[in-house]
Design an enzyme around this catalytic site. Structure first.
Site, mmCIF file in Angstrom:
data_model
loop_
_atom_site.group_PDB
_atom_site.id
_atom_site.type_symbol
_atom_site.label_atom_id
_atom_site.label_comp_id
_atom_site.label_asym_id
_atom_site.label_seq_id
_atom_site.Cartn_x
_atom_site.Cartn_y
_atom_site.Cartn_z
ATOM 1 N N ASP A 182 -10.005 51.708 29.119
ATOM 2 C CA ASP A 182 -9.861 50.594 28.169
ATOM 3 C C ASP A 182 -9.129 51.073 26.906
ATOM 4 O O ASP A 182 -8.147 50.454 26.455
ATOM 5 C CB ASP A 182 -11.276 50.088 27.835
ATOM 6 C CG ASP A 182 -11.312 48.731 27.164
ATOM 7 O OD1 ASP A 182 -10.254 48.085 27.058
ATOM 8 O OD2 ASP A 182 -12.418 48.324 26.748
ATOM 9 N N SER A 216 -16.121 51.070 36.631
ATOM 10 C CA SER A 216 -17.550 51.397 36.420
ATOM 11 C C SER A 216 -17.933 52.860 36.671
ATOM 12 O O SER A 216 -19.088 53.221 36.458
ATOM 13 C CB SER A 216 -18.490 50.521 37.271
ATOM 14 O OG SER A 216 -18.658 49.242 36.687
ATOM 15 N N THR A 217 -16.994 53.692 37.154
ATOM 16 C CA THR A 217 -17.415 55.043 37.564
ATOM 17 C C THR A 217 -17.273 56.091 36.460
ATOM 18 O O THR A 217 -17.498 57.272 36.703
ATOM 19 C CB THR A 217 -16.631 55.527 38.802
ATOM 20 O OG1 THR A 217 -15.234 55.642 38.454
ATOM 21 C CG2 THR A 217 -16.791 54.571 39.952
ATOM 22 N N ASN A 221 -15.241 45.984 28.573
ATOM 23 C CA ASN A 221 -16.651 45.610 28.359
ATOM 24 C C ASN A 221 -16.672 44.152 27.929
ATOM 25 O O ASN A 221 -15.630 43.561 27.632
ATOM 26 C CB ASN A 221 -17.325 46.531 27.340
ATOM 27 C CG ASN A 221 -16.660 46.470 25.991
ATOM 28 O OD1 ASN A 221 -16.652 45.425 25.334
ATOM 29 N ND2 ASN A 221 -16.055 47.574 25.572
ATOM 30 N N ASP A 238 -2.351 58.367 35.207
ATOM 31 C CA ASP A 238 -2.721 57.460 34.117
ATOM 32 C C ASP A 238 -2.221 56.048 34.458
ATOM 33 O O ASP A 238 -1.019 55.850 34.649
ATOM 34 C CB ASP A 238 -2.042 57.982 32.844
ATOM 35 C CG ASP A 238 -2.371 57.166 31.615
ATOM 36 O OD1 ASP A 238 -2.859 56.024 31.739
ATOM 37 O OD2 ASP A 238 -2.121 57.691 30.510
ATOM 38 N N ILE A 239 -3.111 55.097 34.489
ATOM 39 C CA ILE A 239 -2.746 53.741 34.922
ATOM 40 C C ILE A 239 -1.761 53.081 33.947
ATOM 41 O O ILE A 239 -1.029 52.175 34.332
ATOM 42 C CB ILE A 239 -4.011 52.876 35.119
ATOM 43 C CG1 ILE A 239 -3.725 51.683 36.034
ATOM 44 C CG2 ILE A 239 -4.607 52.420 33.786
ATOM 45 C CD1 ILE A 239 -4.964 50.987 36.568
ATOM 46 N N ILE A 292 -17.807 55.800 32.104
ATOM 47 C CA ILE A 292 -18.861 55.596 31.104
ATOM 48 C C ILE A 292 -20.027 54.786 31.692
ATOM 49 O O ILE A 292 -21.194 55.003 31.334
ATOM 50 C CB ILE A 292 -18.239 54.902 29.864
ATOM 51 C CG1 ILE A 292 -17.270 55.878 29.179
ATOM 52 C CG2 ILE A 292 -19.314 54.412 28.894
ATOM 53 C CD1 ILE A 292 -16.303 55.251 28.187
ATOM 54 N N TYR A 293 -19.755 53.896 32.647
ATOM 55 C CA TYR A 293 -20.807 53.053 33.234
ATOM 56 C C TYR A 293 -21.560 53.710 34.399
ATOM 57 O O TYR A 293 -22.462 53.115 34.976
ATOM 58 C CB TYR A 293 -20.229 51.691 33.651
ATOM 59 C CG TYR A 293 -20.007 50.720 32.506
ATOM 60 C CD1 TYR A 293 -20.377 51.032 31.201
ATOM 61 C CD2 TYR A 293 -19.422 49.472 32.730
ATOM 62 C CE1 TYR A 293 -20.169 50.143 30.156
ATOM 63 C CE2 TYR A 293 -19.226 48.564 31.688
ATOM 64 C CZ TYR A 293 -19.598 48.911 30.405
ATOM 65 O OH TYR A 293 -19.399 48.024 29.376
ATOM 66 N N GLY A 334 -12.431 55.452 27.464
ATOM 67 C CA GLY A 334 -11.956 55.529 28.845
ATOM 68 C C GLY A 334 -10.628 54.823 29.060
ATOM 69 O O GLY A 334 -9.735 54.838 28.199
HETATM 70 N N1 AR6 Z 1 -5.897 55.775 33.885
HETATM 71 C C1 AR6 Z 1 -6.611 55.611 35.027
HETATM 72 N N2 AR6 Z 1 -7.929 55.835 35.121
HETATM 73 C C2 AR6 Z 1 -8.562 56.247 33.990
HETATM 74 C C3 AR6 Z 1 -7.902 56.421 32.753
HETATM 75 C C4 AR6 Z 1 -6.506 56.166 32.725
HETATM 76 N N3 AR6 Z 1 -5.779 56.305 31.610
HETATM 77 N N4 AR6 Z 1 -8.818 56.830 31.826
HETATM 78 C C5 AR6 Z 1 -10.005 56.900 32.460
HETATM 79 N N5 AR6 Z 1 -9.857 56.561 33.768
HETATM 80 P P1 AR6 Z 1 -14.173 54.198 32.291
HETATM 81 P P2 AR6 Z 1 -16.227 52.216 33.076
HETATM 82 C C6 AR6 Z 1 -10.853 56.496 34.854
HETATM 83 O O1 AR6 Z 1 -15.184 55.018 31.585
HETATM 84 O O2 AR6 Z 1 -17.029 53.274 33.741
HETATM 85 C C7 AR6 Z 1 -15.041 51.675 28.036
HETATM 86 O O3 AR6 Z 1 -15.511 52.110 26.803
HETATM 87 C C8 AR6 Z 1 -12.140 57.245 34.686
HETATM 88 O O4 AR6 Z 1 -11.970 58.627 34.988
HETATM 89 O O5 AR6 Z 1 -12.860 53.987 31.650
HETATM 90 O O6 AR6 Z 1 -15.986 50.936 33.820
HETATM 91 C C9 AR6 Z 1 -15.093 50.154 28.159
HETATM 92 O O7 AR6 Z 1 -14.802 49.535 26.935
HETATM 93 C C10 AR6 Z 1 -13.005 56.536 35.712
HETATM 94 O O8 AR6 Z 1 -12.697 57.017 37.020
HETATM 95 O O9 AR6 Z 1 -14.761 52.705 32.626
HETATM 96 C C11 AR6 Z 1 -16.506 49.917 28.593
HETATM 97 O O10 AR6 Z 1 -17.382 49.920 27.492
HETATM 98 C C12 AR6 Z 1 -12.515 55.080 35.630
HETATM 99 O O11 AR6 Z 1 -11.253 55.140 34.963
HETATM 100 C C13 AR6 Z 1 -16.810 51.115 29.479
HETATM 101 O O12 AR6 Z 1 -15.941 52.137 29.041
HETATM 102 C C14 AR6 Z 1 -13.443 54.157 34.855
HETATM 103 O O13 AR6 Z 1 -13.982 54.853 33.734
HETATM 104 C C15 AR6 Z 1 -16.503 50.820 30.925
HETATM 105 O O14 AR6 Z 1 -16.924 51.902 31.701
#
Ligand code: AR6
Length: 172
Positions: free
Chosen positions: A35, A122-123, A25, A11-12, A125-126, A33
């Site tokens: 964020d 981006s990998t 976003n 977890d970052i 939700i995006y 995610g």
């Molecule tokens: N620590 C590290 N990595 C994580 C964590 C965490 N706590 N949680 C998720 N990931 P995403 P996106 C990973 O969906 O695709 C949001 O709603 C996850 O498994 O967080 O850029 C924003 O507000 C994946 O590998 O971001 C935007 O609307 C990576 O982080 C949208 O999602 C990115 O997944 C952005 O989508």
């Protein structure tokens, strides 16, 4: 293998670094995610600064980045960037993803950041394909390390084993 690049699983929000990067976003008002996790763990000071930035410049375009306090996080700063939504690859997604990483590094340099941690932008939700995204991330990371000798460590934080395996394969 560049010894300044490290792979971490987890977890970052737990990472100790000068800055962690948020996959935000363009509203800068939070989301799911990583964020959601960063705003939950970092507390209201982060959202407050995001709102001030929104008031000044109206959010953040895809490929750009902004910087706030780390609030209650171990990191001093959060750099919020907006990666592209994957739409099949013909909408400039690759260039926009690279630009998102570059925008983070530019802000990092301006704020004297010596260690920075990235999620796989981006990998989630995006829906950007994970391997392609990792190749782009590593290109941008290697360029930044070559350009900025003050940068001592770039942590790539993998939230799942698949992402870690992809990066481990590419790092060799
Ligand atoms: N620590 C590290 N990595 C994580 C964590 C965490 N706590 N949680 C998720 N990931 P995403 P996106 C990973 O969906 O695709 C949001 O709603 C996850 O498994 O967080 O850029 C924003 O507000 C994946 O590998 O971001 C935007 O609307 C990576 O982080 C949208 O999602 C990115 O997944 C952005 O989508």
């Amino acid at each position: 293998m560049n010894e300044k690049i490290t792979l971490v699983t987890g977890d970052i929000t737990h990472i100790h670094a000068d800055a962690i990067v948020n996959a935000a976003n363009s509203s800068l008002l939070g989301g799911g995610g990583v964020d959601g996790a960063i705003h939950r763990a970092g507390g209201p000071a982060i959202l407050e600064e995001c709102k001030q930035i929104r008031n000044r410049q109206g959010g953040c375009h895809t490929g750009d980045a902004v910087i706030t306090t780390g609030g209650n996080l171990p990191a001093r700063y959060v750099i919020h960037t907006v990666g592209p939504v994957w739409n099949g690859g013909s909408q400039n997604e690759a260039q926009l993803l690279k630009r998102a990483y570059q925008s983070c590094f530019r802000l990092a340099q301006q704020h004297d950041v010596k260690s920075i941690a990235f999620p796989s932008i981006s990998t989630g939700i995006y829906r950007f394909p994970k391997k392609k995204a990792a190749e782009i991330a590593l290109e941008a990371i290697r360029d930044a390390l070559a350009d900025n000798p003050a940068l001592q460590e770039v942590k790539i934080v993998c939230f799942d084993e698949e992402t870690r395996a992809i990066y481990a394969g590419l790092l060799g």
